[in-house]
Design a protein around this motif. Sequence first.
Motif, short mmCIF file in Angstrom:
data_model
loop_
_atom_site.label_atom_id
_atom_site.label_comp_id
_atom_site.label_asym_id
_atom_site.label_seq_id
_atom_site.Cartn_x
_atom_site.Cartn_y
_atom_site.Cartn_z
N VAL A 30 0.92 -1.15 0.36
CA VAL A 30 -0.06 0.00 -0.15
C VAL A 30 0.42 0.86 -0.03
O VAL A 30 2.36 1.16 -0.09
CB VAL A 30 -1.00 0.06 0.91
CG1 VAL A 30 -1.56 -1.14 1.11
CG2 VAL A 30 0.37 0.22 2.67
N HIS A 34 -1.24 5.79 3.10
CA HIS A 34 -2.38 5.35 3.67
C HIS A 34 -1.44 4.50 5.04
O HIS A 34 -2.55 4.61 5.91
CB HIS A 34 -2.81 3.55 3.29
CG HIS A 34 -3.87 2.77 3.07
ND1 HIS A 34 -5.15 3.45 3.35
CD2 HIS A 34 -4.01 1.50 3.29
CE1 HIS A 34 -5.88 2.66 3.40
NE2 HIS A 34 -5.31 1.46 3.76
N HIS A 37 -2.40 7.32 7.21
CA HIS A 37 -3.68 7.40 7.77
C HIS A 37 -4.33 6.08 8.80
O HIS A 37 -5.11 6.87 9.76
CB HIS A 37 -4.30 7.21 6.57
CG HIS A 37 -4.63 8.53 5.66
ND1 HIS A 37 -4.91 9.87 5.64
CD2 HIS A 37 -3.78 8.82 4.65
CE1 HIS A 37 -5.28 10.66 4.92
NE2 HIS A 37 -3.94 10.43 4.36
N CYS A 43 -8.38 5.97 9.26
CA CYS A 43 -9.34 5.15 8.21
C CYS A 43 -8.89 4.05 9.19
O CYS A 43 -8.12 3.57 9.75
CB CYS A 43 -8.39 5.15 6.74
SG CYS A 43 -6.88 4.81 6.47
#
Length: 68
Positions: A30, A34, A37, A43
């Motif tokens: 990823v 990401h 986050h 997330c």
Amino acid sequence: MKFKDLGEIIAHNLQKQDKSQTWLAEITGVTKSHICHIIAGRCKPSTKLLLKISKTLDIDIKIMLELL
């Protein structure tokens, strides 16, 4: 806020193993953004990604799943 707790566990284990967010992103497939986050609690990671992170950092998946 459980996502924040999950991020703290990941960040702690990265630091303990002297690894970077970039390294974790590359290993798990990823973006660094990401991972950032997830660590910041902004997330929720997929179960598949959580399993990869768990295996990579040697964190008990049960602990991580409880925080989702």
